[in-house]
Design a protein around this motif. Structure first.
Motif, PDB file in Angstrom:
ATOM      1  N   CYS A 163       0.851  -1.198   0.000  1.00  0.00           N
ATOM      2  CA  CYS A 163       0.000   0.000   0.000  1.00  0.00           C
ATOM      3  C   CYS A 163       0.883   1.244   0.000  1.00  0.00           C
ATOM      4  CB  CYS A 163      -0.875  -0.030   1.250  1.00  0.00           C
ATOM      5  SG  CYS A 163      -1.822   1.473   1.505  1.00  0.00           S
ATOM      6  N   ILE A 164       0.555   2.212  -0.844  1.00  0.00           N
ATOM      7  CA  ILE A 164       1.351   3.450  -0.875  1.00  0.00           C
ATOM      8  C   ILE A 164       0.608   4.594  -0.174  1.00  0.00           C
ATOM      9  CG2 ILE A 164       2.688   2.858  -2.939  1.00  0.00           C
ATOM     10  CD1 ILE A 164       0.641   4.624  -4.517  1.00  0.00           C
ATOM     11  N   CYS A 178      -2.166   6.117  -0.688  1.00  0.00           N
ATOM     12  CA  CYS A 178      -2.639   7.216  -1.543  1.00  0.00           C
ATOM     13  C   CYS A 178      -4.035   7.691  -1.140  1.00  0.00           C
ATOM     14  CB  CYS A 178      -2.649   6.771  -3.000  1.00  0.00           C
ATOM     15  SG  CYS A 178      -3.881   5.489  -3.327  1.00  0.00           S
ATOM     16  N   GLY A 179      -4.778   6.845  -0.422  1.00  0.00           N
ATOM     17  CA  GLY A 179      -6.103   7.245   0.057  1.00  0.00           C
ATOM     18  C   GLY A 179      -7.220   7.121  -0.965  1.00  0.00           C
ATOM     19  N   CYS A 231      -8.757   4.503  -2.130  1.00  0.00           N
ATOM     20  CA  CYS A 231      -9.801   3.547  -1.727  1.00  0.00           C
ATOM     21  C   CYS A 231     -10.725   4.172  -0.684  1.00  0.00           C
ATOM     22  CB  CYS A 231      -9.170   2.259  -1.201  1.00  0.00           C
ATOM     23  SG  CYS A 231      -8.040   2.505   0.172  1.00  0.00           S
ATOM     24  N   CYS A 244      -7.291   1.024  -6.832  1.00  0.00           N
ATOM     25  CA  CYS A 244      -6.012   0.897  -6.114  1.00  0.00           C
ATOM     26  C   CYS A 244      -4.827   0.823  -7.086  1.00  0.00           C
ATOM     27  CB  CYS A 244      -6.039  -0.350  -5.228  1.00  0.00           C
ATOM     28  SG  CYS A 244      -4.467  -0.612  -4.381  1.00  0.00           S
ATOM     29  N   ARG A 268      -3.872  -3.941  -5.130  1.00  0.00           N
ATOM     30  CA  ARG A 268      -4.211  -4.795  -3.977  1.00  0.00           C
ATOM     31  C   ARG A 268      -5.619  -5.351  -4.138  1.00  0.00           C
ATOM     32  NH1 ARG A 268      -3.664  -2.189   1.574  1.00  0.00           N
ATOM     33  NH2 ARG A 268      -2.994  -4.212   2.310  1.00  0.00           N
TER      34      ARG A 268
HETATM   35  S1  SF4 Z   1      -5.882   2.639  -2.923  1.00  0.00           S
HETATM   36 FE1  SF4 Z   1      -5.887   2.233  -0.732  1.00  0.00          FE
HETATM   37  S2  SF4 Z   1      -4.906   0.226  -0.505  1.00  0.00           S
HETATM   38 FE2  SF4 Z   1      -4.423   0.963  -2.578  1.00  0.00          FE
HETATM   39  S3  SF4 Z   1      -2.469   1.974  -2.342  1.00  0.00           S
HETATM   40 FE3  SF4 Z   1      -4.021   3.574  -2.120  1.00  0.00          FE
HETATM   41  S4  SF4 Z   1      -4.424   3.667   0.126  1.00  0.00           S
HETATM   42 FE4  SF4 Z   1      -3.298   1.752  -0.285  1.00  0.00          FE
END
Ligand code: SF4
Ligand code: SF4
Length: 444
Positions: A369-370, A372-373, A375, A418, A422
């Protein structure tokens, strides 16, 4: 009354719709199959009990199993012929399920019970509900909850609004759209029956704006009915999910872990409304449904198929696969279930068969997970999917529960956006199962 504003909910995504592939294709009737497989479990609730045995002669519409409790449903023979066997058979939801296998005689001899009754709307509500129960109707949008149970809210949970769900927000699927433009009046009658049974005077017909022909027809057939409102919805996934639809239609929020009746609402799918009309006006059981067969098949179609027909027959009716299929999904690509064999039968909740070509099926390359927010931004249930999935990966069930894992409605929006690829939904599904297992174990 037609509402002008487009309503919606917070979060969600805009995947390519791909509905133009089949939206203009009128519903075609599939030739009778040589045999059908009727699973004793096609609904949420208890397995039904077989009423027939090998060698029995059956007619179309005859019950072959009975409900084994209030939250259970009977099932019916969808063709006439002879019962070949009752055995465990692959089911489109994954496991093997006891099923009644019937070899057809090609005659389609109908049960004598199925006939039109002109004054059906004057039947007492209890008799209407009895006919719906006997017809074995489960929610046809895919949820497959027994309809008679939904129509029996407890006395301390009065309903004041019923929403007819014509959103059909899953990409590719057009079965409900075709049903809405080819069977508008029957659906409206089914909706009026629902309102009569519940004693409710407010019905909202909610349809996504990408179906203007359906909105036009529902406006035409309901404009003089003071009890019915027509509500165009913004096109967004998962607009048709119950809680999102209730919020968009009424502004009411169903609390986490609670049912729509908590906010005095009920939601029924348009296909269910049509089946309700047929059950009450004709005493016709649920023996067929419309299925969109689309994607990598030679001629995508909307098909009226008998329940129990192998998916193979539907795909052959569409001219077969184009190239090598990467995935065959029952339902839509977001919430549907990938199939390992196309010999599984059409069941009451089969809204579509989507064939994805192998080049569209990407291999999952799992990255960390990076943060990124993305999700979190799209989750329509206000869960932090990244956090819940991480807890689950580390077997931290209590923490996952606190992060809202049990509220996940499995829409798949988080995994769709994502960038790390993931498989968040897969993790959360597993986590939900484990949390419930732990809770069961701690009670014993
Ligand atoms: S979408 Fe969610 S699970 Fe995927 S990298 Fe961004 S924060 Fe992590
Ligand atoms: S966590 Fe569940 S409800 Fe939220 S976006 Fe993911 S699949 Fe949908």
């Amino acid at each position: 009354m037609l509402h002008i504003l487009q309503k919606t909910f917070k979060g969600g995504i805009h995947p390519p719709e791909n509905k133009d592939i089949s939206a203009a294709k009128p519903i075609e009737r599939l030739p009778l199959p040589g045999y059908v497989v009727i699973p004793l479990q096609q609904h949420i609730g208890k397995l039904s009990e077989a009423l027939v045995q090998a060698g029995d002669d059956v007619v179309t519409g005859q019950p072959v199993s009975k409900a084994s409790g209030f939250v259970s449903l009977p099932s019916h023979s969808s063709i006439s012929g002879k019962v070949k066997s009752i055995e465990s058979f692959p089911h489109p939801l994954g496991q093997k399920v006891p099923s009644v296998i019937i070899e057809g005689d090609g005659e389609d001899r109908m049960s004598e019970q199925i006939k039109f009754q002109a004054d059906y709307m004057s039947l007492p509500p209890d008799e209407m509900k009895r006919r719906i129960t006997e017809a074995g109707i489960a929610g046809m949008g895919g949820a497959t909850f027994p309809t008679h149970v939904k129509l029996s809210p407890p006395q301390d949970k009065p309903i004041d609004t019923v929403i007819l769900n014509g959103a059909e927000c899953e990409p590719y699927l057009t079965a409900d759209h075709r049903l809405m433009i080819e069977h508008t009046e029957e659906i409206v009658e089914g909706f009026r029956i629902i309102l009569r049974i519940l004693g409710v005077s407010r019905g909202i017909i909610a349809i996504e704006k990408n179906k203007p022909d359906a909105i036009f027809l529902f406006e035409k057939f309901t404009k003089d009915d003071p009890n019915l409102e027509l509500l165009p919805l913004k096109v967004k996934y998962p607009q048709g999910a119950e809680k999102q639809l209730i919020f968009a239609s009424t502004g009411r929020r169903v609390p986490a872990g609670k049912l729509p009746m908590e906010v005095r609402c009920l939601v029924h799918n348009v296909g269910t409304a049509k089946a309700i009309y047929e059950a009450v006006a004709y005493q016709k059981p649920l023996i067929e449904r419309v299925v969109t067969v689309t994607g990598a098949v030679k001629e995508p179609k909307n098909i009226r198929a008998r329940i129990g027909t192998p998916l193979r027959n539907l795909i052959e009716f569409c001219g077969g696969f184009v190239g090598t299929p990467g995935k065959v999904i029952m339902g839509g690509p977001m919430m549907g279930v990938a199939q390992y064999t196309i010999d599984v039968p059409v069941i009451k909740g089969t809204s579509g068969v989507v064939v994805l070509p192998s080049e569209q099926v990407r291999e999952m390359r799992l990255q960390p997970c990076i943060n990124c927010g993305r999700c979190v931004k799209v989750c329509p249930m206000n869960i932090m999917p990244n956090l819940a999935a991480t807890y689950i990966e580390n077997n931290l069930w209590e923490e996952a529960k606190s992060a809202g894992a049990l509220d996940c409605m499995e829409c798949g929006s988080c995994g769709y956006v994502c960038p790390a690829g993931r498989n968040i939904l897969h993790n959360i599904r597993f986590g939900k199962f484990m949390i419930l297992e732990q809770e069961k174990a701690s009670k014993n």
